[in-house]
Design a protein around this motif. Structure first.
Motif, short mmCIF file in Angstrom:
data_model
loop_
_atom_site.label_atom_id
_atom_site.label_comp_id
_atom_site.label_asym_id
_atom_site.label_seq_id
_atom_site.Cartn_x
_atom_site.Cartn_y
_atom_site.Cartn_z
N LEU A 1 -65.85 -13.16 -11.78
CA LEU A 1 -65.06 -13.82 -10.63
C LEU A 1 -64.83 -12.99 -9.54
CD1 LEU A 1 -62.52 -15.63 -12.92
CD2 LEU A 1 -64.64 -16.65 -11.93
N PRO A 2 -64.42 -13.40 -8.25
CA PRO A 2 -64.03 -12.44 -7.05
C PRO A 2 -62.84 -11.48 -7.62
CG PRO A 2 -64.32 -14.77 -6.41
CD PRO A 2 -64.32 -14.57 -7.85
N GLU A 3 -63.13 -10.09 -6.98
CA GLU A 3 -62.32 -9.30 -7.24
C GLU A 3 -60.77 -9.54 -6.77
OE1 GLU A 3 -63.01 -9.78 -3.22
OE2 GLU A 3 -64.48 -9.25 -4.94
N THR A 4 -59.72 -9.19 -7.47
CA THR A 4 -58.30 -9.71 -7.28
C THR A 4 -57.50 -8.62 -6.26
OG1 THR A 4 -58.34 -10.45 -9.40
CG2 THR A 4 -56.18 -9.85 -8.38
N LEU A 5 -57.73 -7.22 -6.41
CA LEU A 5 -57.15 -6.41 -5.60
C LEU A 5 -58.15 -5.27 -5.01
CD1 LEU A 5 -54.23 -5.18 -7.98
CD2 LEU A 5 -54.00 -6.78 -5.87
N VAL A 6 -58.17 -4.87 -3.86
CA VAL A 6 -58.88 -3.60 -3.39
C VAL A 6 -57.69 -2.83 -2.72
CG1 VAL A 6 -60.79 -5.13 -2.72
CG2 VAL A 6 -58.94 -4.83 -1.11
N LYS B 1 -55.23 3.84 -4.19
CA LYS B 1 -56.02 2.98 -5.27
C LYS B 1 -54.88 2.34 -5.92
CE LYS B 1 -56.12 6.68 -8.25
NZ LYS B 1 -57.20 7.73 -9.06
N PRO B 2 -55.02 1.12 -6.30
CA PRO B 2 -54.37 0.23 -7.49
C PRO B 2 -54.95 0.56 -8.70
CG PRO B 2 -55.78 -1.29 -6.47
CD PRO B 2 -56.24 0.16 -5.89
N GLU C 1 -61.06 12.31 -7.40
CA GLU C 1 -59.79 11.73 -7.28
C GLU C 1 -59.79 10.26 -7.56
OE1 GLU C 1 -56.73 13.16 -7.01
OE2 GLU C 1 -57.93 15.11 -6.76
N LYS C 2 -61.04 9.49 -7.97
CA LYS C 2 -61.46 8.39 -8.18
C LYS C 2 -60.59 7.47 -7.20
CE LYS C 2 -62.07 9.77 -12.93
NZ LYS C 2 -61.48 9.60 -14.20
N PRO C 3 -60.84 7.42 -5.94
CA PRO C 3 -59.97 6.54 -5.04
C PRO C 3 -60.55 5.08 -4.90
CG PRO C 3 -61.65 7.75 -3.66
CD PRO C 3 -61.73 8.31 -5.27
N ASN C 4 -61.68 4.77 -5.28
CA ASN C 4 -62.04 3.31 -5.12
C ASN C 4 -61.95 2.46 -6.49
OD1 ASN C 4 -62.85 3.46 -2.40
ND2 ASN C 4 -64.78 4.86 -3.23
N ARG C 5 -60.81 2.10 -6.69
CA ARG C 5 -60.32 1.22 -7.74
C ARG C 5 -60.31 0.03 -7.37
NH1 ARG C 5 -62.91 4.47 -9.97
NH2 ARG C 5 -62.55 5.82 -11.72
N PHE C 6 -60.95 -1.13 -7.90
CA PHE C 6 -60.69 -2.47 -7.67
C PHE C 6 -60.07 -3.13 -8.87
CE2 PHE C 6 -63.06 -1.20 -4.12
CZ PHE C 6 -63.40 -2.12 -3.48
N TRP C 7 -59.45 -4.13 -8.60
CA TRP C 7 -59.17 -4.90 -9.99
C TRP C 7 -60.16 -5.95 -9.85
CZ3 TRP C 7 -54.41 -6.78 -12.92
CH2 TRP C 7 -53.55 -5.35 -13.15
N ALA C 8 -61.00 -5.99 -10.56
CA ALA C 8 -62.24 -6.96 -10.96
C ALA C 8 -61.61 -8.00 -11.99
CB ALA C 8 -63.56 -6.40 -11.53
N HIS C 9 -62.31 -9.17 -11.85
CA HIS C 9 -61.75 -10.44 -12.75
C HIS C 9 -62.90 -10.97 -13.40
CE1 HIS C 9 -59.39 -14.50 -12.30
NE2 HIS C 9 -59.52 -14.05 -13.60
N ALA C 10 -62.75 -11.55 -14.89
CA ALA C 10 -63.62 -12.16 -15.60
C ALA C 10 -63.01 -13.10 -16.44
CB ALA C 10 -64.44 -11.26 -16.46
N ARG C 11 -63.73 -14.47 -16.89
CA ARG C 11 -63.13 -15.24 -17.51
C ARG C 11 -64.24 -15.75 -18.68
NH1 ARG C 11 -63.00 -20.04 -13.06
NH2 ARG C 11 -65.51 -20.61 -13.25
N ARG D 1 -55.94 -17.07 -5.82
CA ARG D 1 -55.43 -16.50 -4.69
C ARG D 1 -54.38 -15.37 -4.83
NH1 ARG D 1 -55.91 -20.75 0.55
NH2 ARG D 1 -58.07 -21.33 0.54
N TRP D 2 -54.65 -14.15 -4.61
CA TRP D 2 -53.54 -13.16 -5.10
C TRP D 2 -52.61 -12.70 -3.65
CZ3 TRP D 2 -51.48 -12.29 -9.70
CH2 TRP D 2 -52.10 -12.65 -10.87
N THR D 3 -51.50 -12.69 -3.72
CA THR D 3 -50.93 -12.02 -2.38
C THR D 3 -49.95 -10.93 -2.56
OG1 THR D 3 -50.88 -14.26 -1.42
CG2 THR D 3 -49.40 -12.77 -0.40
N ARG D 4 -50.16 -9.72 -2.16
CA ARG D 4 -49.41 -8.65 -2.55
C ARG D 4 -47.99 -8.79 -1.90
NH1 ARG D 4 -51.64 -2.92 -2.99
NH2 ARG D 4 -54.11 -3.17 -3.37
N LEU D 5 -47.22 -8.27 -2.73
CA LEU D 5 -45.58 -8.17 -2.37
C LEU D 5 -45.39 -7.34 -0.95
CD1 LEU D 5 -43.79 -8.33 -5.83
CD2 LEU D 5 -44.91 -10.29 -4.54
#
Length: 492
Positions: free
Chosen positions: A106-111, A120-121, A86-96, A160-164
């Protein structure tokens, strides 16, 4: 790698520790590309949210930090185990990057927000708002398997990301969605915010259009069906992207096969997209799920996901999987067709010239043996007439003779991995990249791109042009060694 991830330790700190622990092992794999962007380690999935900020290109990508095949299992707060399939462990990684050569992790954005019932997101997009802050839209997969279009906000530094607190949008009431409803893409058109979301209903693949009620982009109204196609033609509008090129709209999508594009006109009042031109973004199946990023000079680049498992039968990955194909500069030509060439930075990576041949030389061009991968090459070949006979350019392992890739030509068409690509005016301008498992061909002046992969990476490669010389005229050949891209760990 490949273990059960408990909800209590499915955190950014846990992910970063695992990524770093496996980085050296990942870099030691000969199949891992050297000048393409790769994750530090772990599984890489769809690129998302391309954005240009203060002279740097940012993009996000889905990642499983705990397993190179993307199938680490997870334990939910109530003790339920979600299997890796089911691929549950999806993170939003970040690069520049500032140049597509020097990259920062860069640090992950979403877990996964397991405390709120999220498994998962998954894929989505990022858009800058008028006040300079940013909104991220993504699909949240819930414990019951349903989808929600969720959001997160960030300051001007993207740090810094904040979920709605609630979803961005609801599914339409006018009809029932019978399949997926996911992958929101945010875009501006004439200063108005819009969002398209892929869906399936009644045998039709749909793109649903939402319109923002204000500049905050937090309140959305369903506007209607932006585009529809029978599922026999388009199985799903996966990872849609909407680009504005001049007065034209360009839609990019991945329909579970080769990436495609539609170009045409957008009618905002009716909320409809009128398709005038269609085509393939890539003639291969290795590049998938592109993300776009436009800079301050109005250059648009595409970054596509290249899953590492293609054409690697029987080979297991110990620490990494997936990369980003060569960034492509894209535009529409005068006929409304999408054109793509390697980004300008790829020329800066050229190192030693390994081989050079020009038509004026008196010696004949035979088999070329090239060592020191990765490499970049350019061929320019003129077809004298429209011959009935074919000819081909082959690439083989110098030590074993095993054929790795073949570009076959018949008349004025090029056949790459079974795909027929038309040549312009009888001239084949071929620009290629060989990097680990990933092989890419840019044909003509941006007319076609083919991304492919090989199952085993040799130390040296033979290139050979075969067929009667009366059929063609070789104008020039140049092969360069390519220097490695640079990667920096900037995670906290």
């Amino acid at each position: 790698m490949g273990r059960l991830v408990n909800s209590r330790d499915c955190t950014g700190a846990e992910a970063r520790e695992c990524l770093r622990r496996n980085w050296e092992t990942a870099k030691a794999d000969r199949a891992r590309p050297r000048f393409h962007f790769c994750p530090m380690s772990g599984w890489m999935n769809d690129p998302n949210g391309g954005i240009f900020v203060d002279g740097e290109y940012h993009f996000f990508y889905l990642q499983d930090p705990f397993d190179a095949c993307g199938i680490s299992a997870a334990e939910l707060p109530d003790g339920t185990v979600v299997e890796g399939a089911e691929k549950p462990n999806r993170f939003w990684a970040h690069a520049r990057t500032g140049d597509f050569i020097h990259w920062d992790y860069l640090p992950e954005t979403l877990v996964p927000d397991r405390d709120r019932g999220e498994i998962k997101p998954i894929s989505g997009s990022v858009l800058e708002r008028k006040d300079g802050s940013y909104l991220m839209a993504f699909t949240s997969v819930r414990e019951d398997g349903s989808y929600c279009q969720w959001g997160a906000e960030a300051d001007k530094g993207l740090e810094r990301w904040t979920r709605l607190d609630k979803p961005l949008a609801d599914p339409p009431d006018a009809f029932e969605i019978s399949g997926d409803w996911r992958d929101p893409y945010l875009f501006l058109w004439d200063e108005t915010g819009y969002m398209v979301v892929g869906a399936v209903s009644g045998g039709e693949a749909l793109l649903l259009l939402y319109e923002a009620e204000d500049e905050s982009l937090l309140h959305w109204q369903y506007k209607g069906i932006f585009l529809s196609r029978p599922v026999e033609q388009v199985a799903f509008f996966e990872c849609p992207k909407v680009l504005k090129m001049g007065d034209k709209m360009v839609l990019l999508f991945s329909p579970y096969k080769q990436m495609e594009y539609y170009a045409g006109e957008f009618e905002p009042l009716e909320g409809r997209f009128l398709v005038q031109q269609t085509g393939k973004i890539d003639y291969g199946v290795v590049a998938y799920a592109s993300v776009d990023v436009e800079d301050e000079w109005e250059n648009t680049y595409l970054l596509s996901w290249a899953p590492g498992w293609f054409n690697r039968k029987g080979i297991s990955f110990s620490a990494w999987n997936g990369c980003v194909a060569t960034p492509r500069k894209v535009w529409l030509d005068s006929k409304g067709c999408l054109r793509q060439v390697p980004c300008e930075s790829m020329e800066l990576l050229r190192g030693k010239t390994l081989f050079q041949w020009e038509e004026q030389q008196s010696v004949a061009l035979g088999s070329i043996e090239v060592s020191g991968l990765p490499l970049q090459f350019e061929f320019s070949i003129k077809i004298k007439e429209k011959p009935k006979e074919g000819w081909h350019l082959s690439f083989s392992d110098s030590s074993t003779g095993e054929v790795l890739q073949i570009l076959s030509c018949q008349g004025e068409s090029v056949l790459i991995d079974g795909e027929d690509i038309f040549m312009q005016d009888g001239v084949m301008e071929l620009h290629g990249f060989v990097d680990g498992f990933l092989w890419e061909y840019f044909i003509g002046s941006g007319e076609a791109v083919m991304t492919s992969g090989i199952s085993r990476v040799p130390e040296t490669v033979d290139m050979k042009l075969e067929g009667g010389q009366e059929l063609y005229r070789i104008m020039n050949v140049t092969i360069w060694k390519i220097m490695d891209a640079k990667f920096c760990d900037c995670m906290l």
